[in-house]
Design an enzyme around this catalytic site. Structure first.
Site, PDB file in Angstrom:
ATOM      1  N   LYS A 355       0.857  -1.189   0.000  1.00  0.00           N
ATOM      2  CA  LYS A 355       0.000   0.000   0.000  1.00  0.00           C
ATOM      3  C   LYS A 355       0.891   1.236   0.000  1.00  0.00           C
ATOM      4  O   LYS A 355       1.712   1.422   0.896  1.00  0.00           O
ATOM      5  CB  LYS A 355      -0.931  -0.006   1.211  1.00  0.00           C
ATOM      6  CG  LYS A 355      -1.887   1.187   1.243  1.00  0.00           C
ATOM      7  CD  LYS A 355      -3.035   0.976   2.215  1.00  0.00           C
ATOM      8  CE  LYS A 355      -2.602   0.977   3.650  1.00  0.00           C
ATOM      9  NZ  LYS A 355      -3.765   1.008   4.581  1.00  0.00           N
ATOM     10  N   LEU A 444      -0.318 -11.228   1.105  1.00  0.00           N
ATOM     11  CA  LEU A 444      -1.480 -11.160   0.222  1.00  0.00           C
ATOM     12  C   LEU A 444      -2.545 -12.150   0.675  1.00  0.00           C
ATOM     13  O   LEU A 444      -2.245 -13.283   1.025  1.00  0.00           O
ATOM     14  CB  LEU A 444      -1.052 -11.472  -1.211  1.00  0.00           C
ATOM     15  CG  LEU A 444      -2.120 -11.325  -2.294  1.00  0.00           C
ATOM     16  CD1 LEU A 444      -2.530  -9.878  -2.458  1.00  0.00           C
ATOM     17  CD2 LEU A 444      -1.597 -11.881  -3.611  1.00  0.00           C
ATOM     18  N   ILE A 445      -3.781 -11.704   0.714  1.00  0.00           N
ATOM     19  CA  ILE A 445      -4.892 -12.588   1.088  1.00  0.00           C
ATOM     20  C   ILE A 445      -5.882 -12.668  -0.074  1.00  0.00           C
ATOM     21  O   ILE A 445      -5.859 -11.856  -0.997  1.00  0.00           O
ATOM     22  CB  ILE A 445      -5.595 -12.115   2.383  1.00  0.00           C
ATOM     23  CG1 ILE A 445      -6.077 -10.660   2.264  1.00  0.00           C
ATOM     24  CG2 ILE A 445      -4.658 -12.248   3.565  1.00  0.00           C
ATOM     25  CD1 ILE A 445      -7.476 -10.501   1.823  1.00  0.00           C
ATOM     26  N   ASP A 485     -13.176   1.912  11.345  1.00  0.00           N
ATOM     27  CA  ASP A 485     -13.639   2.142   9.974  1.00  0.00           C
ATOM     28  C   ASP A 485     -14.461   0.940   9.515  1.00  0.00           C
ATOM     29  O   ASP A 485     -13.910  -0.133   9.259  1.00  0.00           O
ATOM     30  CB  ASP A 485     -12.445   2.346   9.039  1.00  0.00           C
ATOM     31  CG  ASP A 485     -12.869   2.751   7.634  1.00  0.00           C
ATOM     32  OD1 ASP A 485     -14.089   2.747   7.349  1.00  0.00           O
ATOM     33  OD2 ASP A 485     -11.989   3.075   6.816  1.00  0.00           O
ATOM     34  N   ASN A 490     -12.998  -3.495   4.232  1.00  0.00           N
ATOM     35  CA  ASN A 490     -12.045  -3.831   5.294  1.00  0.00           C
ATOM     36  C   ASN A 490     -12.309  -5.215   5.875  1.00  0.00           C
ATOM     37  O   ASN A 490     -11.603  -5.647   6.789  1.00  0.00           O
ATOM     38  CB  ASN A 490     -12.094  -2.780   6.410  1.00  0.00           C
ATOM     39  CG  ASN A 490     -11.555  -1.443   5.954  1.00  0.00           C
ATOM     40  OD1 ASN A 490     -10.814  -1.370   4.976  1.00  0.00           O
ATOM     41  ND2 ASN A 490     -11.924  -0.372   6.646  1.00  0.00           N
ATOM     42  N   ASP A 504      -6.845  -2.851   7.095  1.00  0.00           N
ATOM     43  CA  ASP A 504      -6.838  -1.400   7.290  1.00  0.00           C
ATOM     44  C   ASP A 504      -7.055  -1.005   8.751  1.00  0.00           C
ATOM     45  O   ASP A 504      -8.188  -0.785   9.199  1.00  0.00           O
ATOM     46  CB  ASP A 504      -7.894  -0.740   6.412  1.00  0.00           C
ATOM     47  CG  ASP A 504      -7.674   0.767   6.301  1.00  0.00           C
ATOM     48  OD1 ASP A 504      -6.886   1.316   7.094  1.00  0.00           O
ATOM     49  OD2 ASP A 504      -8.299   1.387   5.425  1.00  0.00           O
TER      50      ASP A 504
END
Length: 645
Positions: A355, A444-445, A485, A490, A504
């Protein structure tokens, strides 16, 4: 002319082969073989011979073109391999654990397969960096050119989200199995992809550049409003006759909504974050049309050009950051308000998500919020008092914290430790060597966000939503730290592993026990539907002063008791048919008009998370009892509190 006819020959032969395979498949499926099958083959052969005779002279005139076309067609024919149904070994293997020797050679892997994680709980079967077909590995190859010019020259091509599975001869039974496998959500691999509407646009870095975009938006909104009034096409009532809070402005035409979205997606940052907050509201609060427009804002912002993105990475990670990677995908697979996410593969084969924060976003939070609020207030798109100055100040502070990726990494590690033994939730691991204040890298998912989970079974949707509400209570009353959030993106559900990945942690904040001691008593009173107790605790928490007019006091108490309805009954609570948001929507004008003091600062983010979690349950039409989950949380809290004394 000769070249065109040569191409025509190749196409005609290809069609003949396809026709032969289709006819044989249908005859076999209908149980008609023997002589009919032989006749079909004879007709096909005759057609090819006659076609070749007609164009024989043309082929002779240009041997080079003919040999080129024939050579390419023969390569194509050899690799398509249309086996007949009666051929031996043509049945497909639908097992996910098929032999690896049936898969493609690793030399033809063109970058990481972004659908899957190569490590962690979402690991898929197959070679590192290679996608696994939901139908398993099968015999034969389909349109694989081993003489690819890029590969021949040693260049690794990038093919974004490619499917590297191969297909052999198909029978009617195989096709039906494939259709059934595709229809099962559990057997379908899931990938996250950038919105097709996202565009590559440079992020304006300077305050003057960003101000110019907001100025252009203001002018455009004014022109659009005049055009809308001239057309006399404003509709302030939706189809149900229910008036939305944001459905009262002549500036809210379709063209103006697109102008807002285009500007927010370009400048990104704090202004886009505010738009995303509006996107997860219920239709009772926001104009349904505007909600759909903001949905695009929530799903994907525009992304940085390669030069701007590379400059950011070089500045943060140093000029040799690529030395740590075997592969880096230059086009992002996700873009949001503060940054965009890229796929990469480390030297050891581990796939990660990087990111990268947009340049200038952190430095322009105050000006962005001021500019956007000025535009929205000028156009009268928001009701007076909806975003009071106190709330704007809270948003500024929260957004400033969200821009600190090192802080986010620390909270991600904290939640990973807190939930390490959880059977349903999973937090991706942080990759420290590729992290900085403006770059955050995790494993990574795979999976899909919860706004795409509506097609899952009722049982699975209930389980997802139940666990999310339990997690909310644990975050507040057990962990005393909450990811605030509630954006659907998310929460990533992976149907193969039956887990939800939590993403996140930039909006994470902590809550003092002095706050939670009082707040849990407010929820307790609401669950008991005890109006007097709710009033008493609300004054203690400074939700109210005790001097509000009766209308304000009643509106506040009604809102709290409505939120407590889910925890009040032992019967299953039907989130899909409840009218919680509509009831609270009807109270908003009174509270905006008569509130004497702003609510506690902690409640802005807390209620955003709780409200968003309830909205997820509503969107997924979940139905389950909630009283027991709160009773357990309350008992655990009281027991923990007594143990500390």
């Amino acid at each position: 002319m000769a070249a065109m006819l040569g191409d025509a020959i190749m196409v005609a032969k290809g069609l003949a082969k396809l026709t032969q395979a289709a006819v044989e498949t249908h005859l076999q499926n209908l149980g008609l073989g023997g002589e009919l099958l032989l006749a079909a083959r004879a007709l096909q052969s005759t057609a090819v011979e006659q076609f070749s005779m007609v164009f024989g002279k043309v082929q002779g005139q240009d041997k080079h073109e003919d040999s080129y076309a024939t050579e390419n067609f023969e390569d194509l024919e050899a690799e398509v391999q249309f086996s007949t149904p009666q051929a031996a070994g043509t049945s497909l293997d639908f097992s996910a654990a098929s032999s690896l020797d049936q898969s493609l050679s690793p030399s033809h892997s063109q970058g990481p397969a972004p659908a899957y994680a190569s490590s962690g709980p979402f690991r898929e079967a197959g070679l590192p960096g290679q996608a696994t077909s939901p139908m398993g590995r099968v015999n034969g190859r389909l349109f694989v050119d081993h003489r690819d010019l890029f590969l021949a020259n040693g260049i690794q091509r990038r093919s974004f989200h490619q499917d590297q599975s191969s297909v052999g001869g198909l029978t009617a039974e195989d096709i039906e199995k494939a259709r059934q496998a595709k229809a099962r959500p559990e057997s379908k691999p899931h990938k996250q992809m950038l919105s097709e509407r996202a565009r590559e646009r440079k992020v304006p870095v300077t305050r003057i550049g960003r101000l110019a975009n907001f100025g252009g938006l203001a002018v455009g909104l004014g022109i659009g409003a005049l055009a809308e009034v001239a057309k006399k096409s404003l509709r302030s009532e939706n189809s149900t006759g229910k008036k939305a809070v944001l459905d009262s402005s002549p500036f809210l035409s379709e063209a103006n909504a697109e102008r807002i979205v285009s500007t927010l997606c370009k400048v990104r940052g704090a202004a886009l974050k505010l738009g995303q907050m509006l996107s997860i509201q219920d239709d009772a609060f926001i104009n349904p049309h505007l909600a759909k427009i903001f949905e695009r804002v929530r799903q994907s912002a525009d992304f940085m050009p390669l030069k701007q993105m590379t400059k950011t990475l070089n500045s943060d990670l140093g000029p040799h950051w690529r030395d740590k990677l075997e592969y880096f995908e230059e086009r992002p697979f996700a873009a949001a308000s503060i940054g965009q996410v890229h796929l990469a593969r480390m030297k050891g084969g581990r796939e990660v998500a990087m990111k990268i924060q947009y340049p200038g976003v952190a430095q322009s939070i105050n000006s962005d919020v001021n500019n956007l609020m000025a535009v929205l207030n000028m156009s009268n798109m928001l009701p007076e008092g909806l975003f009071p100055e106190h709330l704007i100040d809270v948003l500024r502070r929260e957004l400033t914290l969200e821009c600190d990726y090192q802080r986010e990494a620390a909270y991600a590690k904290k939640f990973r430790e807190l939930l390490k033994d959880h059977p349903f939730f999973y937090v991706p691991e942080i990759v420290d060597e590729l992290c900085s204040p403006h770059v955050l890298t995790t494993e990574l998912i795979s999976g899909f966000p919860l706004d795409q989970a509506e097609g899952l079974s009722q049982e699975v949707r209930n389980e997802i939503c139940y666990n999310i509400l339990v997690l909310c209570l644990r975050e507040l009353f057990e962990f005393h730290v909450m990811q605030t959030d509630p954006n659907w993106s998310n929460f990533f559900y992976d149907p193969q592993q039956h887990k939800v990945a939590l993403l996140d942690f930039g909006a994470t904040r902590e809550y003092d026990r002095s706050f939670t001691d009082l707040y849990i008593q407010v929820i307790r009173a609401a669950a008991d539907q005890d109006r007097e107790a709710v009033l008493k605790k609300s004054i203690e928490m400074k939700f109210l002063t005790g001097y509000e007019v009766k209308a304000m006091e009643d509106a506040h108490l009604d809102a709290i008791l409505i939120l407590g309805e889910a925890f009040a009954s032992e019967e299953p609570f039907d989130f899909g048919t409840q009218s919680t948001t509509e009831k609270i929507h009807n109270l908003i004008p009174v509270m905006l008009k008569h509130r004497l003091i702003p609510p506690p600062e902690e409640t802005y983010s807390l209620h955003r998370k709780m409200g968003g979690s309830f909205l997820i349950c509503s969107k997924l039409k979940a139905r389950f009892p909630c009283k027991a989950m709160f009773e357990e949380a309350y008992s655990n809290y009281c027991r923990m509190k007594s143990g500390l004394q």
